[in-house]
Design a protein around this motif. Structure first.
Motif, PDB file in Angstrom:
ATOM      1  N   ALA A 261       0.820  -1.217   0.000  1.00  0.00           N
ATOM      2  CA  ALA A 261       0.000   0.000   0.000  1.00  0.00           C
ATOM      3  C   ALA A 261       0.850   1.261   0.000  1.00  0.00           C
ATOM      4  N   GLN A 264       1.845   1.861  -3.468  1.00  0.00           N
ATOM      5  CA  GLN A 264       0.691   2.343  -4.246  1.00  0.00           C
ATOM      6  C   GLN A 264       0.404   3.805  -3.933  1.00  0.00           C
ATOM      7  N   LEU A 265       0.497   4.155  -2.667  1.00  0.00           N
ATOM      8  CA  LEU A 265       0.247   5.542  -2.266  1.00  0.00           C
ATOM      9  C   LEU A 265       1.278   6.477  -2.886  1.00  0.00           C
ATOM     10  N   GLU A 266       2.558   6.080  -2.838  1.00  0.00           N
ATOM     11  CA  GLU A 266       3.625   6.924  -3.379  1.00  0.00           C
ATOM     12  C   GLU A 266       3.521   7.084  -4.894  1.00  0.00           C
ATOM     13  N   LYS A 269      -1.701   6.062  -6.280  1.00  0.00           N
ATOM     14  CA  LYS A 269      -2.847   5.153  -6.321  1.00  0.00           C
ATOM     15  C   LYS A 269      -3.422   4.985  -4.919  1.00  0.00           C
ATOM     16  N   ALA A 270      -3.938   6.080  -4.361  1.00  0.00           N
ATOM     17  CA  ALA A 270      -4.420   6.051  -2.979  1.00  0.00           C
ATOM     18  C   ALA A 270      -5.618   5.119  -2.815  1.00  0.00           C
ATOM     19  N   ALA A 273      -4.374   1.679  -2.607  1.00  0.00           N
ATOM     20  CA  ALA A 273      -3.695   1.478  -1.321  1.00  0.00           C
ATOM     21  C   ALA A 273      -4.699   1.180  -0.223  1.00  0.00           C
ATOM     22  N   VAL A 296       0.499   3.864   7.353  1.00  0.00           N
ATOM     23  CA  VAL A 296       0.171   3.933   5.919  1.00  0.00           C
ATOM     24  C   VAL A 296      -1.312   4.225   5.734  1.00  0.00           C
ATOM     25  N   ARG A 297      -2.161   3.619   6.548  1.00  0.00           N
ATOM     26  CA  ARG A 297      -3.592   3.867   6.410  1.00  0.00           C
ATOM     27  C   ARG A 297      -3.931   5.328   6.706  1.00  0.00           C
ATOM     28  N   THR A 300      -2.881   7.363   3.837  1.00  0.00           N
ATOM     29  CA  THR A 300      -3.773   7.123   2.699  1.00  0.00           C
ATOM     30  C   THR A 300      -5.086   7.881   2.864  1.00  0.00           C
ATOM     31  N   ALA A 303      -4.515  11.439   2.151  1.00  0.00           N
ATOM     32  CA  ALA A 303      -4.343  11.684   0.719  1.00  0.00           C
ATOM     33  C   ALA A 303      -5.688  11.692  -0.009  1.00  0.00           C
TER      34      ALA A 303
END
Length: 482
Positions: A261, A264-266, A269-270, A273, A296-297, A300, A303
């Motif tokens: 994730a 994906q976030l970076e 693709k939030a 993620a 990370v959550r 996300t 974001a």
């Protein structure tokens, strides 16, 4: 001004070349490593070709030796490898980067021959080879290595790397490999992953098939290929390829899901993620330990513009962990003037927490020593004296202004050490008793707690035969024995 007798370069120069040469011959007598260093320096005077030849010859000797590198010889062999590495970088690379790169690959290959026969208990020799491997990327760039050739050489080395010398090879080489080289390397690793493994063709029965050498090699190859393909995917910024290295079940492991994730976030693709994290919620004990998943959550959710949900998750995380960093992160996101009330709510939560040890750690670290004092006195009979690594700093922090609370914690550690006869802790318990005696002079009322003199009497009655403890007490408090 330094004395002319001081051992430094300037004073040594004054001795003159002839005298220094004689001294070098004298001090290197009996030291093969020192002599090899001098020979490399002399070869340097003859030109880079002479140095290259000297290094190549030494690397051949290192690689073909068969004797055990005992514990006592590890340092010497490591120094030899370091000397060859230094000569490659300092003497060959400036004049011929391509030749230096070839020599460095040979030096790293020596690890496969040396490490299996070495008593390298503290990892000194392994670290020497890893340090050398760290220069691969710079030399490959300087040498303008062809991406395909570099990929083939990297593949050859990586698939023989049993001691993880080249753990960081792909990140180091990726600038020199470029997309073309990385894609070619990926194809080589993927093919290697699936190619058949030669064996003797004999399998006793299906129950024992997974214990054959071929099965062990298959597992090793699968593990190594997956790791290499993950690194290649990261170097290419290929999030989908990174995720593809894990099967569906493995992707439900919170730590793995967090790694996917995050990538994906970076990459912007939030939504993906969040979906990845939703499929791998941490449960039970994992909920406390999965710091990365929550971080990370939260990132996300922010974001995606879901700040309220992120804020709620930060507070939930603090409720679970009582970690000061979690609370600071939560308070930093609050609107102005709301942080004070939130902090007070957090302190109240700590006082009521089911785990007094975790609550005490938080209140000491925050710090909120008045609340820590209240917690300690309110739960006087519950402290685990075995947790000396937590109770000792807490008692020290409370001692100046809250001596009764400090005494409660120190008595818990004393009582535990004596009750369980932990003789190795007697010295610390005696020190705690002395600290309790000094604190007693500043305590106006012990309340339900026995005063200090009475407490010492109780210890004498219950543990008077523990001579080791009382010997330590006599050292700390000789007045008790007058």
């Amino acid at each position: 001004m330094a004395s002319p007798k001081t051992l430094n370069a300037k004073n040594l120069e004054a001795l003159g070349a002839a005298r220094l040469a004689a001294l070098l011959i004298e001090v290197t007598t009996g030291s093969a490593a020192a002599k090899r260093r001098l020979r490399l320096e002399l070869a340097g005077e003859a030109g880079v070709e002479a140095v290259r030849g000297a290094i190549a010859k030494r690397l051949t000797t290192i690689a073909t030796a068969r004797s055990i590198v005992t514990w006592g010889r590890v340092k010497t062999v490591a120094a030899d490898v370091e000397a060859q590495h230094r000569a490659i970088i300092e003497q060959v690379a400036p004049a011929d980067p391509a030749e230096a790169l070839a020599l460095l690959w040979r030096l790293i290959d020596c690890g496969n021959a040396v490490l299996p026969r070495s008593e390298d208990f503290n990892g000194r020799l392994l670290r020497t080879f890893k340090t050398a491997a760290g220069d691969l990327g710079r030399l490959a760039k300087d040498a303008n290595a062809k991406p395909a050739d570099l990929a083939e050489r990297a593949f050859e080395a990586a698939t023989q790397d049993r001691y993880e010398v080249l753990r960081e090879m792909i990140p180091n080489l990726s600038p020199a490999l470029g997309p073309e080289g990385l894609e070619f390397l990926r194809s080589l690793v993927a093919a290697w992953r699936t190619e058949s493994i030669p064996g003797n063709g004999v399998v006793r029965d299906s129950a024992h098939a997974r214990f054959t050498p071929e099965a062990a090699e298959r597992r090793r190859r699968e593990r190594d290929a997956r790791f290499l393909l993950q690194q290649i995917a990261d170097a290419l910024g290929d999030v989908d390829a990174y995720a593809a290295q894990f099967d569906e079940e493995t992707r439900t492991v919170p730590a793995i899901a967090a790694e996917i994730a995050l990538r994906q976030l970076e990459s912007g693709k939030a939504e993906d993620a969040l979906a990845t994290l939703d499929r791998a919620p941490p449960l039970g004990r994992a909920a406390h330990a999965s710091h990365g998943w929550h971080e990370v959550r939260i990132a996300t959710l922010e974001a995606l513009g879901r700040g309220e949900e992120a804020l709620a998750l930060r507070w939930e995380r603090f409720e679970t962990t009582l970690a000061p960093a979690e609370l600071r992160a939560y308070l930093a996101k609050l609107p102005d003037f709301e942080d004070f009330d939130a902090e007070q709510r957090a302190l109240t939560l700590a006082l009521q927490h089911a785990d007094p040890g975790r609550a005490l750690d938080f209140l000491i670290a925050w710090p909120a020593l008045d609340k820590a004092d209240r917690l300690v006195r309110g739960r006087a009979g519950t402290w685990n004296g075995d947790s000396y690594e937590h109770l000792t700093p807490a008692a020290d922090a409370l001692d100046a202004n809250y001596p009764l609370a400090a005494t409660i914690l120190r008595r818990a550690m004393i009582d535990f050490a004596l009750r369980t006869a932990r003789s190795k802790r007697y010295r610390h318990a005696a020190r705690h008793l002395a600290e309790c005696g000094r604190a007693a002079q500043r305590i106006e009322s012990f309340g339900d707690l026995a005063p200090h003199e009475e407490y010492v009497g109780i210890l004498r009655t219950m543990h008077g035969r523990k001579a080791g403890f009382w010997h330590e007490v006599q050292r700390e408090l000789p007045a008790l024995f007058d």
